[in-house]
Design a protein around this motif. Structure first.
Motif, short mmCIF file in Angstrom:
data_model
loop_
_atom_site.label_atom_id
_atom_site.label_comp_id
_atom_site.label_asym_id
_atom_site.label_seq_id
_atom_site.Cartn_x
_atom_site.Cartn_y
_atom_site.Cartn_z
N LEU A 110 0.85 -1.18 0.06
CA LEU A 110 0.05 -0.24 -0.09
C LEU A 110 0.80 1.36 -0.05
O LEU A 110 0.74 2.22 -0.74
CB LEU A 110 -0.95 -0.07 1.22
CG LEU A 110 -2.15 -0.88 1.24
CD1 LEU A 110 -2.79 -1.05 2.41
CD2 LEU A 110 -3.01 -0.50 0.34
N ARG A 111 1.87 1.26 0.77
CA ARG A 111 2.78 2.56 0.64
C ARG A 111 3.41 2.61 -0.66
O ARG A 111 3.68 3.64 -0.94
CB ARG A 111 3.62 2.10 1.94
CG ARG A 111 3.32 2.16 3.25
CD ARG A 111 4.22 2.82 4.39
NE ARG A 111 3.64 2.60 5.51
CZ ARG A 111 2.73 3.66 6.34
NH1 ARG A 111 2.33 4.72 5.47
NH2 ARG A 111 2.22 3.52 7.66
N ARG A 112 3.58 1.49 -1.43
CA ARG A 112 4.17 1.59 -2.66
C ARG A 112 3.30 2.17 -3.60
O ARG A 112 3.44 3.21 -4.39
CB ARG A 112 4.86 0.31 -3.04
CG ARG A 112 6.14 0.05 -2.66
CD ARG A 112 6.77 -1.17 -3.44
NE ARG A 112 5.84 -2.42 -3.31
CZ ARG A 112 6.25 -3.24 -1.97
NH1 ARG A 112 7.09 -2.86 -1.18
NH2 ARG A 112 5.67 -4.28 -1.86
N LEU A 113 2.05 1.80 -3.42
CA LEU A 113 0.88 2.36 -4.45
C LEU A 113 0.71 3.58 -3.83
O LEU A 113 0.24 4.64 -4.65
CB LEU A 113 -0.38 1.72 -3.89
CG LEU A 113 -0.42 0.20 -4.59
CD1 LEU A 113 -1.78 -0.56 -4.19
CD2 LEU A 113 -0.25 -0.03 -5.90
N ILE A 166 3.25 6.00 -5.87
CA ILE A 166 3.00 6.39 -7.32
C ILE A 166 1.78 6.94 -7.46
O ILE A 166 1.26 7.53 -8.68
CB ILE A 166 3.18 5.15 -7.99
CG1 ILE A 166 1.90 3.99 -7.69
CG2 ILE A 166 4.44 4.43 -7.80
CD1 ILE A 166 1.69 2.76 -8.56
N GLY A 167 1.07 7.46 -6.33
CA GLY A 167 -0.29 8.30 -6.48
C GLY A 167 -1.43 7.49 -6.53
O GLY A 167 -2.29 8.15 -6.73
N LYS A 168 -1.37 6.17 -6.50
CA LYS A 168 -2.75 5.51 -6.89
C LYS A 168 -3.59 5.45 -5.73
O LYS A 168 -4.96 5.43 -6.07
CB LYS A 168 -2.14 4.01 -7.21
CG LYS A 168 -3.40 3.33 -8.07
CD LYS A 168 -3.11 2.02 -8.14
CE LYS A 168 -4.71 1.13 -8.42
NZ LYS A 168 -4.80 -0.11 -8.22
N ILE A 169 -3.09 5.44 -4.39
CA ILE A 169 -4.09 5.64 -3.54
C ILE A 169 -3.64 6.43 -2.36
O ILE A 169 -2.38 7.00 -2.32
CB ILE A 169 -4.26 4.24 -2.75
CG1 ILE A 169 -2.89 3.71 -1.93
CG2 ILE A 169 -4.72 3.19 -3.77
CD1 ILE A 169 -2.82 2.99 -0.96
#
Lengths: 374, 374
Positions: free
Chosen positions: B312-315, B318-321
């Motif tokens: 989640l932290r990676r997502l 990249i601005g996804k969540i």
């Protein structure tokens, strides 16, 4: 010291006749089976029976006996004449002198220090995180947990450890003087084992009880030694067990948190050959009884510690004791010095491997614990 | 709705022939025994099999079968044609239509609301505290826990609940819009059950999915409904299970902490008559398998949630969540309104009695949890 020679033949007599059981249930009939008999040693002797921790072996033996209708009997060796330290238990279980032993990781050999990652690391995991760590497998299909594998693959120990008891978070211990700064620890004589003791000894100039002329203090003398100022501080477990020891009657300052043992856990160590000879259903029963006991004891500690804490608060109100949080300076230096100690031991490749795995696990699970905290 | 009439005779056929077992182990021989057969219903159907929570019934059935060498077989009813809600399971286990059922406390009748104290109370106990509470007995000699006693003594239910699964702390859920203040909740349509849902409905002017024309949303439609903006928010469990549901693909804001479910636990409900007819060793085996599964699932949730949190932290990078903590205003109002709701339900004497016991337990154990926190 080794166990007496008379105990050396338990495995052959106890397990040899059990093969029939593995043939399984046949429309509910098990015929021609002899009970399996094991012996268990415990690092806690009769003088520890008032502590919650003491209960685990009997609970497990009772449970296993009940669940197997007496087919699998584990008897606890109550011979108190021998002092059996935790490292002796490890060795005697490994070499098959005895089938199993209840033990904490309080070892002296440097090469066994890595096993502390299965028990208690200063500033380590919370009890809930520790449970996840103890059950952690690198590959979900592994039969053994990561920690269980270390015993055989890295240390050549013929032992499988099963988590069987947990104290939950501990207290920092009873002091008969105030410690406001790291400097205040200098010259203190303290009853404390484990890596926490090593941090205090190496970096806080504390003298550990095991270095004193009389050596490590037996459980039932801790309160007396503190009362007579032969030691100035003693850590045991937490509110409930410490009350049983009477420490609140002989020292005034009760420090928290117990940064040296945030989630101490204890195992039943099992000899691998004895284990492999067990019928599969007895293996399951044994494993399950251990984990059930682990969960029950942790719950009992939390409940009873929370009740005793209320009593401590009453004692504080009437001025009998003081509950004091370690200063930030003490906690920060202790954290730093703990890291130094763990790095020091990482010159050993196995220690480093486990420390790295544990550290990575800790970072991730602590992130999660903090995130969902309300 | 009730279970089909054909299931009504399981107890008589399954347990009636088991009496021989209680005569016990006689030098390892059990003769003339027939296996005991039970059926179990689950509130989770096949469409839930990707969630960790789904595993508990099969783990318990497997464990019980292994430990009894097939002497005690519990079969899970996989008939998905019937929608069996949690209150139906409670009733059908109580009246003996079926021996046992896996269930969470998501009940509609007001008189069963008290049972939420065995499952999930908003701003309630942490998972570790909850375990202590579930095992808590008012008198240490009681056979049943405090919560288990409520079922029979206060609600006339012929049921014993055994804790069998725990999710650990949950997340606040996925929102397709930002909620910075309590006012922002007004008019939101949200998938959320339980007391947390009631707080949001009564005091935050949220419309619950069960009030929508189509009624409560089935699990496998949650992501779609959120994607189509038929609902604006959905809470499920936490990082791992929510990923399985694909919620991160259909909503941007992932809120925490899950104040409505800080430590949700699930039970196997057992019919008391069926229970009493079990041989004692099978009772022990069943109990022990349940608690083992409870501990293992909680550990699995903690480990897998912590891994998914990294993803989640990676997502987020990249601005996804976006991972967002509920504002203090939201948390404070929610806490106050939760207290109001629990006080409201306390007009019922049983609810009040359990709420008082739980509150007193919570104050003490929270004091202890906070004190030994590092």
């Amino acid at each position: 010291m080794p166990l007496s020679p008379s105990r050396r033949n338990f495995i052959s007599t106890g397990v040899g006749t059990s093969v029939g059981l593995t043939t399984g249930w046949l429309v509910g009939q098990n015929v021609n089976l002899s009970p399996i008999n094991w012996k268990m040693v415990s690092f806690l002797k009769e003088n520890a029976q008032k502590f919650i921790l003491y209960k685990a072996p009997q609970m497990i033996c009772d449970r296993v006996r009940e669940m197997t209708q007496g087919g699998f009997n584990i008897e606890i060796d109550k011979n108190d004449n021998q002092k059996i330290d935790t490292q002796d238990i490890l060795k005697n279980v490994s070499n098959g002198n005895i089938q199993c032993g209840y033990s904490g990781i309080y070892y002296n050999d440097e090469r066994y220090k890595v096993l502390f990652f299965g028990c208690a690391i200063p500033f380590g995991l919370t009890p809930q995180e520790q449970t996840a760590w103890l059950l952690y497998k690198k590959n979900p299909d592994d039969v053994l947990t990561f920690i269980q594998q270390i015993y055989s693959t890295k240390l050549n120990l013929n032992v499988i450890p099963f988590p069987a008891a947990a104290t939950g978070g501990q207290m920092g211990g009873w002091f008969n003087r105030e410690v406001n700064t790291v400097t205040d620890f200098k010259g203190i004589k303290m009853r404390i084992p484990g890596l926490g003791g090593e941090v205090l000894q190496k970096y806080f100039e504390v003298t550990l009880d095991k270095e004193l002329p009389g050596g490590a203090i037996p459980i039932d003398q801790i309160a007396d030694e503190l009362k007579q100022d032969n030691i100035n501080a003693a850590e045991w477990v937490g509110p409930y067990d410490d009350f049983q020891l009477g420490l609140h009657n002989v020292a005034k300052y009760y420090y928290y948190p117990g940064w040296w043992e945030p989630s101490t856990t204890f195992d039943i160590l099992v000899n691998r050959n004895a284990w492999e000879k067990l019928p599969k259903e007895y293996q399951r029963i044994f494993q399950t009884a251990c984990l059930e006991t682990y969960t029950k004891l942790l719950a009992e500690y939390d409940t009873k510690n929370s009740e005793k804490l209320q009593e401590l608060r009453r004692l504080e109100k009437i001025g009998k004791i003081r509950l004091v949080r370690f200063s930030n300076e003490i906690l920060q230096v202790a954290q730093k010095k703990t890291d130094e100690l763990l790095t020091l031991y990482s010159s050993n490749a196995t220690f480093k491997e486990v420390y790295d795995e544990w550290s990575s696990f800790k970072i991730k699970i602590r992130d999660w614990s903090n995130l969902n905290k309300i």
